[in-house]
Design a protein around this motif. Structure first.
Motif, PDB file in Angstrom:
ATOM      1  N   TYR A 115       0.696  -1.342   0.145  1.00  0.00           N
ATOM      2  CA  TYR A 115       0.225  -0.004  -0.042  1.00  0.00           C
ATOM      3  C   TYR A 115       0.918   1.178   0.048  1.00  0.00           C
ATOM      4  CZ  TYR A 115      -3.488   3.355   1.917  1.00  0.00           C
ATOM      5  OH  TYR A 115      -4.261   4.314   2.039  1.00  0.00           O
ATOM      6  N   GLY A 116       1.966   1.322   0.692  1.00  0.00           N
ATOM      7  CA  GLY A 116       2.711   2.419   0.780  1.00  0.00           C
ATOM      8  C   GLY A 116       3.580   2.604  -0.302  1.00  0.00           C
ATOM      9  N   ASP A 117       4.073   1.586  -1.034  1.00  0.00           N
ATOM     10  CA  ASP A 117       4.894   1.828  -2.086  1.00  0.00           C
ATOM     11  C   ASP A 117       3.860   2.197  -3.343  1.00  0.00           C
ATOM     12  OD1 ASP A 117       6.712   0.055  -0.507  1.00  0.00           O
ATOM     13  OD2 ASP A 117       7.854  -0.236  -2.161  1.00  0.00           O
ATOM     14  N   LEU A 118       2.775   1.789  -3.244  1.00  0.00           N
ATOM     15  CA  LEU A 118       1.684   1.966  -4.381  1.00  0.00           C
ATOM     16  C   LEU A 118       1.458   3.605  -4.086  1.00  0.00           C
ATOM     17  CD1 LEU A 118      -0.335   1.213  -6.464  1.00  0.00           C
ATOM     18  CD2 LEU A 118      -2.020   0.614  -4.629  1.00  0.00           C
ATOM     19  N   ALA A 119       1.365   4.092  -2.820  1.00  0.00           N
ATOM     20  CA  ALA A 119       1.139   5.459  -2.650  1.00  0.00           C
ATOM     21  C   ALA A 119       2.092   6.416  -3.294  1.00  0.00           C
ATOM     22  CB  ALA A 119       0.899   5.785  -0.993  1.00  0.00           C
ATOM     23  N   TYR A 120       3.436   5.892  -3.040  1.00  0.00           N
ATOM     24  CA  TYR A 120       4.754   6.708  -3.694  1.00  0.00           C
ATOM     25  C   TYR A 120       4.522   6.539  -5.061  1.00  0.00           C
ATOM     26  CZ  TYR A 120       5.803   5.450   1.429  1.00  0.00           C
ATOM     27  OH  TYR A 120       5.903   5.181   2.807  1.00  0.00           O
ATOM     28  N   ILE A 121       4.488   5.533  -5.693  1.00  0.00           N
ATOM     29  CA  ILE A 121       4.477   5.371  -7.000  1.00  0.00           C
ATOM     30  C   ILE A 121       3.469   6.224  -7.737  1.00  0.00           C
ATOM     31  CG2 ILE A 121       4.283   3.899  -9.076  1.00  0.00           C
ATOM     32  CD1 ILE A 121       5.354   1.702  -7.213  1.00  0.00           C
ATOM     33  N   LEU A 122       2.279   6.348  -7.134  1.00  0.00           N
ATOM     34  CA  LEU A 122       1.209   6.923  -7.760  1.00  0.00           C
ATOM     35  C   LEU A 122       1.122   8.548  -7.227  1.00  0.00           C
ATOM     36  CD1 LEU A 122      -1.755   4.645  -7.672  1.00  0.00           C
ATOM     37  CD2 LEU A 122      -0.149   5.090  -9.386  1.00  0.00           C
ATOM     38  N   GLY A 123       1.970   8.817  -6.225  1.00  0.00           N
ATOM     39  CA  GLY A 123       2.059  10.172  -5.584  1.00  0.00           C
ATOM     40  C   GLY A 123       0.607  10.810  -4.833  1.00  0.00           C
ATOM     41  N   ASP A 124      -0.038   9.513  -4.403  1.00  0.00           N
ATOM     42  CA  ASP A 124      -1.396   9.897  -3.877  1.00  0.00           C
ATOM     43  C   ASP A 124      -1.053  10.316  -2.549  1.00  0.00           C
ATOM     44  OD1 ASP A 124      -3.909   8.935  -2.500  1.00  0.00           O
ATOM     45  OD2 ASP A 124      -4.438   8.392  -4.498  1.00  0.00           O
ATOM     46  N   THR A 131      -0.356   6.095   5.041  1.00  0.00           N
ATOM     47  CA  THR A 131       0.727   5.283   5.448  1.00  0.00           C
ATOM     48  C   THR A 131       1.498   5.871   6.573  1.00  0.00           C
ATOM     49  OG1 THR A 131       1.014   4.771   3.041  1.00  0.00           O
ATOM     50  CG2 THR A 131       3.093   4.508   4.452  1.00  0.00           C
ATOM     51  N   LYS A 132       1.522   7.148   6.658  1.00  0.00           N
ATOM     52  CA  LYS A 132       2.436   7.800   7.792  1.00  0.00           C
ATOM     53  C   LYS A 132       1.646   7.325   9.254  1.00  0.00           C
ATOM     54  CE  LYS A 132       4.562  11.457   5.214  1.00  0.00           C
ATOM     55  NZ  LYS A 132       4.485  12.884   5.032  1.00  0.00           N
ATOM     56  N   ILE A 133       0.488   7.082   9.266  1.00  0.00           N
ATOM     57  CA  ILE A 133      -0.315   6.901  10.547  1.00  0.00           C
ATOM     58  C   ILE A 133       0.211   5.748  11.010  1.00  0.00           C
ATOM     59  CG2 ILE A 133      -2.389   6.270  11.487  1.00  0.00           C
ATOM     60  CD1 ILE A 133      -3.762   8.092   9.731  1.00  0.00           C
ATOM     61  N   HIS A 405      -1.234  -9.701  -0.935  1.00  0.00           N
ATOM     62  CA  HIS A 405      -1.270  -9.330  -2.563  1.00  0.00           C
ATOM     63  C   HIS A 405      -0.583  -8.195  -2.788  1.00  0.00           C
ATOM     64  CE1 HIS A 405      -4.916  -7.094  -1.610  1.00  0.00           C
ATOM     65  NE2 HIS A 405      -4.422  -6.375  -2.514  1.00  0.00           N
ATOM     66  N   ALA A 406      -0.806  -7.058  -1.946  1.00  0.00           N
ATOM     67  CA  ALA A 406      -0.368  -5.543  -2.383  1.00  0.00           C
ATOM     68  C   ALA A 406       0.926  -5.169  -2.838  1.00  0.00           C
ATOM     69  CB  ALA A 406      -0.886  -4.567  -1.230  1.00  0.00           C
ATOM     70  N   GLN A 407       1.950  -6.061  -2.564  1.00  0.00           N
ATOM     71  CA  GLN A 407       3.178  -5.760  -2.709  1.00  0.00           C
ATOM     72  C   GLN A 407       3.588  -6.160  -4.475  1.00  0.00           C
ATOM     73  OE1 GLN A 407       6.302  -8.795  -1.896  1.00  0.00           O
ATOM     74  NE2 GLN A 407       5.131  -9.518  -0.649  1.00  0.00           N
ATOM     75  N   GLY A 408       2.819  -7.197  -4.858  1.00  0.00           N
ATOM     76  CA  GLY A 408       3.096  -7.745  -6.445  1.00  0.00           C
ATOM     77  C   GLY A 408       3.645  -6.643  -7.239  1.00  0.00           C
ATOM     78  N   TRP A 409       2.272  -5.718  -7.811  1.00  0.00           N
ATOM     79  CA  TRP A 409       2.668  -4.678  -9.091  1.00  0.00           C
ATOM     80  C   TRP A 409       3.652  -3.619  -8.476  1.00  0.00           C
ATOM     81  CZ3 TRP A 409       2.640  -6.953 -13.287  1.00  0.00           C
ATOM     82  CH2 TRP A 409       1.858  -7.909 -13.632  1.00  0.00           C
ATOM     83  N   PRO A 410       3.502  -3.285  -7.489  1.00  0.00           N
ATOM     84  CA  PRO A 410       4.301  -1.861  -7.028  1.00  0.00           C
ATOM     85  C   PRO A 410       5.730  -2.370  -7.095  1.00  0.00           C
ATOM     86  CG  PRO A 410       2.450  -1.925  -5.758  1.00  0.00           C
ATOM     87  CD  PRO A 410       2.302  -3.353  -6.432  1.00  0.00           C
TER      88      PRO A 410
END
Length: 679
Positions: A115-124, A131-133, A405-410
């Motif tokens: 989830y965190g890596d997805l956030a960084y990649i998409l700049g969301d 993530t920071k919480i 599952h969340a880590q796969g594509w990021p």
């Protein structure tokens, strides 16, 4: 000499010098250069040896095309909303936010890792704030002795598996933000680990199997700080982790443990420099596949544990196992530079993983197999190892894969391009993207890939640079890509026998330079002798499956999940249904492939690229292959309702008929290992 003539001469000479300076030095090499010590990213701090390829900091690579679409589907689907619906991610009394909290010890970091890596990649920004919480909770949890996170006791010993996962979350956060607190927390925690007696260290099942994850974090930190105590911790982790160096056995046969544990000896090799440890990781990877991996898609039959006698392509693997295997392939690629690991990562990523999730990414399967002909909520034990509803697409069954599952594509997106020790870059996984990275001398360049790979043979790579700069660019050539071609600014380069190696281009790169890579895709056949000489057909990196008409049925996911699939209070379960998928056309075909020139009768057909940029469904996939098959009447579902084992060779078949094959990653019901009919 007249003045005019002299000027012309000087102009010609200078132009010739510039042209000569811009000539490319092109060669084919088995691995990137590790002798030249010009790496601009942390690796190989003595006494460690350098990784052959170096992961770029999180956020360096911006995906485009279908890969970006996939990441957006994750954000809008289960990955992005799991924190709102999973009871294990409920912030109230959560073990990662509250001292003595009673839930989330494994699930929080499993989910946050992707989830965190997805956030960084998409700049969301909203996702980054979420993530920071959780990371702030981890920072606040650190105790005076250096320990952090939930205290999870096993026989009076602190179990450290959850912390291993959270360390990876911290590493990505540091790479994205440079927050010094990550370095401080990890340093104190690793010094605490050094104080734990060996008899109390890594003795529980999960942490013992997966100590290599902890070791990778220690290496990550040491390459940034040079803390002299850390090499001793690497040695300690190795001697207390399960033995993944056995020549013909494994510590255990759990599919996820194997998918991530096999790389532990290769990780320790960075310190020990003992080539036997590197070879051990290769051996363990192959050992499980020699018996249980005689199937297409890159994985192996271990649902949840590999069992003798259960080797048919109907045996599947957990979604957890898929994403951990992809991560291990990426790490092994970094350690060794061996293109084999990139080929294997693509095999899993393109052929096995996409079919494990619904196209809208709002549900996934616990188990997915190469031959998978029903996706219902029934208990199919003992045909699969687990007892429970593990073949349907459910947002909450079981809790490990629904979070992990969340880590796969990021993670995949972050390894498209890697740095090299000689100040260069290597394109190792191909997808439309823009990479921002430093090269020789510290110049920051942008490398943009334009492609629809793996559904397209060509990759256009363009360079953006603030000034002319000389550095090597490595292009990985897949093992299957015989006859690959390379052009630089339209000029074809002379290369030979590059498949399974790298094309290295060193030149003075200028703004707007273009590299064109051609990867010719052809049909190939593989025979799985131990599985009754069944066959699979590949087209480039894509393995083909029978196109089966799918009928979907929605079910209440609260009624089709196992006991530990818990909803948050107030979550709308109706918005997250289970999807069952049933075949509405025959699946029990043999594939007709004559003895002589077996692939001649297969016809590749192309369809328009999908408007939504998502090619991994039976309807939208842009590639089909026309073939012929023969129904095998005796090949039927078994007594549990699951796809039966492959029929005996020589069984009765019906007459030939036309069938359609599609890439197996787009087929949620599929037959990818076929009985063969030769006429």
């Amino acid at each position: 000499m007249k003045k005019t003539t002299l000027l012309i001469f000087l102009f010609a000479a200078l132009t010739g010098l510039k042209t000569a300076a811009q000539e490319s030095s092109v060669s084919v090499v088995p691995r990137p250069d590790t002798e030249t010590k010009a790496a601009l990213y942390p690796t190989g701090k003595a006494p460690l040896q350098a990784c052959s390829l170096i992961k770029l900091p999180t956020g360096s690579i911006e995906p485009h095309g279908w890969l970006k679409k996939y990441l957006e589907l994750q954000r809008d689907g289960l990955t992005g909303h799991l924190g709102e619906i999973s009871a294990w991610l409920d912030k109230n009394n959560n073990a990662w936010l509250t001292n003595g909290g009673d839930h989330g010890w494994e699930e929080v970091p499993y989910w946050l890792k992707g989830y965190g890596d997805l956030a960084y990649i998409l700049g969301d920004e909203k996702m980054i704030a979420e993530t920071k919480i959780w990371l702030e909770g981890a920072f606040k949890s650190q105790q005076p002795d250096g320990y952090f996170g939930p205290v999870n006791l096993r026989n009076g010993k602190r179990e450290l598996w959850g912390q291993m996962i959270m360390l990876w979350c911290m590493q990505s956060y540091y790479e994205y933000t440079g927050d010094q607190r990550v370095i401080d927390l990890m340093t104190k925690y690793f010094h605490w680990q050094l104080t734990v007696a060996d008899e109390d260290f890594l003795k529980d099942y999960w942490e013992n199997s997966r100590g290599g994850d902890n070791m990778w974090s220690v290496i990550w930190l040491y390459n940034r700080t040079g803390d002299p105590a850390l090499p001793r911790l690497i040695e300690k982790l190795h001697r207390n982790t399960a033995n993944w160096m056995q020549p013909s056995a494994l510590p255990n046969w759990h599919n996820v443990n194997i998918a991530q544990g096999f790389r532990e000896p290769a990780t320790n090799y960075l310190l020990s420099k003992d080539s036997a440890q590197l070879r051990a990781s290769y051996n363990t990877h192959q050992l499980i596949r020699r018996t249980f991996g005689q199937v297409p898609g890159g994985m192996f039959g271990a649902d949840e544990n590999a069992r003798m006698g259960y080797i048919d392509p109907r045996q599947g693997v957990e979604t957890c196992g898929m994403v951990e295997q992809m991560a291990s392939d990426e790490i092994m690629l970094g350690i060794t530079g061996d293109p084999f690991w990139a080929d294997h990562c693509e095999d899993v990523a393109f052929n096995t993983y996409p079919a494990a999730v619904m196209p809208d990414f709002r549900a996934l399967r616990y188990i997915t197999a190469p031959n998978h002909t029903v996706s219902d909520s029934k208990n199919h034990h003992p045909s699969i190892d687990n007892s429970g509803p593990f073949l349907s697409m459910n947002p909450f069954s079981s809790r490990c894969c629904q979070h992990n599952h969340a880590q796969g594509w990021p993670y995949y997106a972050q390894h498209l391009v890697m740095a090299t020790n000689d100040g260069g870059l290597a394109t190792v996984l191909y997808a439309a993207s823009t990479t921002t990275a430093k090269v020789a001398g510290g110049t920051e360049v942008k490398l943009t890939q334009e492609t629809r790979y793996p559904f397209e043979e060509g990759v256009e790579i363009s360079i953006a640079t603030p000034k002319d700069v000389t550095f090597p660019l490595y292009l990985r050539i897949p093992e299957w890509a015989d006859g690959a071609t390379v052009k630089v600014n339209g000029k074809k380069q002379r290369i030979t026998q590059a498949a399974g190696q790298y094309v290295r281009i060193e030149r003075q790169w200028s703004e707007g330079d273009q590299v064109t890579l051609g990867l010719p895709m052809t049909l190939r056949m593989r025979t799985w002798q131990v599985n009754r000489n069944s066959v699979s057909v590949d087209y480039g990196p894509l393995t083909l499956s029978l196109k089966i008409k799918e009928r979907t049925v929605k079910k209440d996911s609260r009624e089709t999940a196992i006991w530990d699939s818990k909803w948050q209070e107030g979550a709308d379960a109706s918005a997250w249904p289970t999807t069952e998928i049933y075949p509405d056309s025959p699946w029990n075909y043999a594939l007709v492939l004559p003895e002589k020139n077996p692939l001649d009768g297969l016809e590749v057909q192309w369809k328009p690229w999908p408007e939504d940029d998502f090619p991994f469904t039976a309807e939208s996939v842009p590639l089909e292959v026309k073939a012929q098959g023969r129904i095998i009447p005796e090949w039927q579902p078994d007594e549990t309702g699951m796809c039966g084992v492959l029929p005996m060779e020589g069984c009765a078949m019906e007459k030939k008929e036309d069938i359609t094959l599609i890439p197996m990653g787009a087929a949620r019901l599929r037959v990818s290992a076929f009985p063969r009919a030769t006429e």
